[in-house]
Design a protein around this motif. Sequence first.
Motif, mmCIF file in Angstrom:
data_model
loop_
_atom_site.group_PDB
_atom_site.id
_atom_site.type_symbol
_atom_site.label_atom_id
_atom_site.label_comp_id
_atom_site.label_asym_id
_atom_site.label_seq_id
_atom_site.Cartn_x
_atom_site.Cartn_y
_atom_site.Cartn_z
ATOM 1 N N SER A 116 -4.292 1.513 2.956
ATOM 2 C CA SER A 116 -3.288 0.577 3.461
ATOM 3 C C SER A 116 -3.867 -0.263 4.590
ATOM 4 C CB SER A 116 -2.059 1.321 3.972
ATOM 5 O OG SER A 116 -1.620 2.249 3.028
ATOM 6 N N LEU A 117 -4.631 0.392 5.451
ATOM 7 C CA LEU A 117 -5.272 -0.338 6.543
ATOM 8 C C LEU A 117 -6.238 -1.374 6.014
ATOM 9 C CD1 LEU A 117 -6.281 2.114 9.428
ATOM 10 C CD2 LEU A 117 -4.976 0.028 9.617
ATOM 11 N N ALA A 118 -7.016 -0.989 5.000
ATOM 12 C CA ALA A 118 -7.977 -1.923 4.415
ATOM 13 C C ALA A 118 -7.253 -3.161 3.912
ATOM 14 C CB ALA A 118 -8.751 -1.252 3.276
ATOM 15 N N LEU A 153 -5.775 -8.770 4.732
ATOM 16 C CA LEU A 153 -4.805 -9.847 4.514
ATOM 17 C C LEU A 153 -4.434 -10.543 5.815
ATOM 18 C CD1 LEU A 153 -3.242 -11.264 2.354
ATOM 19 C CD2 LEU A 153 -1.388 -9.627 2.639
ATOM 20 N N HIS A 154 -4.207 -9.739 6.862
ATOM 21 C CA HIS A 154 -3.860 -10.299 8.160
ATOM 22 C C HIS A 154 -4.979 -11.203 8.668
ATOM 23 C CE1 HIS A 154 -1.806 -10.333 12.034
ATOM 24 N NE2 HIS A 154 -2.949 -10.092 12.624
ATOM 25 N N GLY A 155 -6.219 -10.721 8.530
ATOM 26 C CA GLY A 155 -7.370 -11.518 8.951
ATOM 27 C C GLY A 155 -7.539 -12.767 8.104
ATOM 28 N N HIS A 156 -7.317 -12.619 6.794
ATOM 29 C CA HIS A 156 -7.467 -13.758 5.890
ATOM 30 C C HIS A 156 -6.488 -14.866 6.261
ATOM 31 C CE1 HIS A 156 -8.277 -15.856 2.093
ATOM 32 N NE2 HIS A 156 -6.982 -16.002 1.973
ATOM 33 N N TRP A 157 -5.228 -14.498 6.450
ATOM 34 C CA TRP A 157 -4.221 -15.495 6.803
ATOM 35 C C TRP A 157 -4.474 -16.075 8.185
ATOM 36 C CZ3 TRP A 157 0.640 -12.575 4.633
ATOM 37 C CH2 TRP A 157 0.752 -12.883 3.278
ATOM 38 N N GLY A 158 -4.910 -15.218 9.102
ATOM 39 C CA GLY A 158 -5.201 -15.701 10.454
ATOM 40 C C GLY A 158 -6.323 -16.722 10.461
ATOM 41 N N LEU A 194 3.635 -4.569 9.448
ATOM 42 C CA LEU A 194 3.094 -3.461 8.671
ATOM 43 C C LEU A 194 1.823 -2.924 9.313
ATOM 44 C CD1 LEU A 194 3.207 -1.855 5.950
ATOM 45 C CD2 LEU A 194 1.642 -3.572 5.047
ATOM 46 N N LEU A 195 0.944 -3.849 9.688
ATOM 47 C CA LEU A 195 -0.315 -3.439 10.302
ATOM 48 C C LEU A 195 -0.062 -2.694 11.603
ATOM 49 C CD1 LEU A 195 -3.360 -3.567 10.063
ATOM 50 C CD2 LEU A 195 -3.313 -5.798 11.158
ATOM 51 N N LEU A 196 0.913 -3.194 12.362
ATOM 52 C CA LEU A 196 1.266 -2.545 13.622
ATOM 53 C C LEU A 196 1.710 -1.108 13.389
ATOM 54 C CD1 LEU A 196 1.254 -3.700 16.454
ATOM 55 C CD2 LEU A 196 3.679 -4.116 16.234
ATOM 56 N N GLY A 197 2.531 -0.917 12.344
ATOM 57 C CA GLY A 197 3.006 0.420 12.018
ATOM 58 C C GLY A 197 1.901 1.339 11.555
ATOM 59 N N LEU A 198 0.860 0.745 10.953
ATOM 60 C CA LEU A 198 -0.236 1.566 10.450
ATOM 61 C C LEU A 198 -1.079 2.155 11.574
ATOM 62 C CD1 LEU A 198 -1.468 -0.437 7.337
ATOM 63 C CD2 LEU A 198 -0.492 1.848 7.369
ATOM 64 N N LEU A 199 -1.014 1.530 12.751
ATOM 65 C CA LEU A 199 -1.852 2.024 13.849
ATOM 66 C C LEU A 199 -1.448 3.430 14.298
ATOM 67 C CD1 LEU A 199 -2.327 -1.248 15.934
ATOM 68 C CD2 LEU A 199 -3.832 -0.267 14.229
ATOM 69 N N PRO A 200 -0.168 3.674 14.630
ATOM 70 C CA PRO A 200 0.189 5.066 14.941
ATOM 71 C C PRO A 200 0.004 5.990 13.743
ATOM 72 C CG PRO A 200 2.144 3.677 14.880
ATOM 73 C CD PRO A 200 0.968 2.762 14.822
ATOM 74 N N ALA A 201 0.256 5.457 12.539
ATOM 75 C CA ALA A 201 0.080 6.284 11.339
ATOM 76 C C ALA A 201 -1.363 6.747 11.218
ATOM 77 C CB ALA A 201 0.482 5.488 10.102
ATOM 78 N N ILE A 236 -11.724 4.859 7.044
ATOM 79 C CA ILE A 236 -11.551 4.114 8.294
ATOM 80 C C ILE A 236 -11.068 5.009 9.430
ATOM 81 C CG2 ILE A 236 -10.364 2.199 9.386
ATOM 82 C CD1 ILE A 236 -10.235 0.815 6.729
ATOM 83 N N CYS A 237 -10.004 5.798 9.182
ATOM 84 C CA CYS A 237 -9.434 6.628 10.254
ATOM 85 C C CYS A 237 -10.474 7.572 10.828
ATOM 86 C CB CYS A 237 -8.245 7.436 9.742
ATOM 87 S SG CYS A 237 -6.901 6.429 9.106
ATOM 88 N N LYS A 238 -11.167 8.271 9.915
ATOM 89 C CA LYS A 238 -12.176 9.237 10.362
ATOM 90 C C LYS A 238 -13.294 8.527 11.103
ATOM 91 C CE LYS A 238 -13.448 13.651 10.049
ATOM 92 N NZ LYS A 238 -14.198 13.629 11.293
ATOM 93 N N ALA A 239 -13.685 7.348 10.602
ATOM 94 C CA ALA A 239 -14.792 6.619 11.210
ATOM 95 C C ALA A 239 -14.473 6.238 12.651
ATOM 96 C CB ALA A 239 -15.115 5.368 10.399
ATOM 97 N N VAL A 240 -13.256 5.758 12.875
ATOM 98 C CA VAL A 240 -12.868 5.393 14.241
ATOM 99 C C VAL A 240 -12.855 6.621 15.132
ATOM 100 C CG1 VAL A 240 -11.025 4.462 15.666
ATOM 101 C CG2 VAL A 240 -11.543 3.397 13.489
ATOM 102 N N ALA A 241 -12.322 7.719 14.615
ATOM 103 C CA ALA A 241 -12.292 8.961 15.398
ATOM 104 C C ALA A 241 -13.706 9.397 15.750
ATOM 105 C CB ALA A 241 -11.571 10.049 14.611
#
Lengths: 107, 140
Positions: free
Chosen positions: B75-77, B82-87, B56-63, B130-135
């Motif tokens: 969704s990214l948040a 969650l990915h970080g928490h589990w990792g 899911l996270l991977l798919g969110l990157l191009p999105a 997040i998206c705008k911030a990275v841009a």
Amino acid sequence: MGTTAREEMSRFWEKNTKSNRPLSPHVTIYKWSLPMAMSITHRGTGVALSLGVSLFGLAALVLPEQFPHYLAQVRALSLGPALLCSAKFLLAFPFCYHTWNGIRHLV
Amino acid sequence: PLSVPTALSLLRRPAVLAAAHRSAPARDSHGPAGQGHGGSKAASLHWTGERAVSVLLLGLLPAAYLCPGPAVDYSLAAALTLHGHWGLGQVITDYVHGDTAIKVANTGLYALSAATFAGLCYFNYHDVGICKAVAMLWSL
């Protein structure tokens, strides 16, 4: 039924921590292989990225100003392009490595 | 040449890999080695959940790149936290030993993840997102 794996693991660790035995060298003497190195880098980049995201989230909660304000402050520093490029690389590299290696794990 | 799982076990202190009864979830990050005597499916489900969130996270990157906006931001948040928490949970499972130490570490992790998620949502709501911030950051 015998012991569970969890019980066996705790017994193992209790016995070993109590006896204060030295740990035999492992990562210091074993010949490094590419899979090992890639795996620990994946973990390292993952932890670093996670901490970075957490730092960002916490900063958002704690800092008084909004993001564009701080960005303008950085822009006002007029850092050289080499420095800016290196900084972007430092951010992008762990992210890309973790992403691509992650895909490798998923496949 | 040494197989990857064996090589990895050198990096991780716990040497016990075979488990007749899986009582601890999230122990094995290389996939369930077989349920055997029909223990709980928690570990297996957790493993699948981890892969699902990763995809899911991977798919969110191009999105995020193609259609930035609040939907992707939130969704990214969620996926990122969650990915970080589990990792990080896996890292704790591998390197932290002793019942109290494990409990303390996991509690700390929960606190960190909760704060991170709250911070990211706050950022999405009150700030540029997040998206705008990275841009914006990359346009420096």
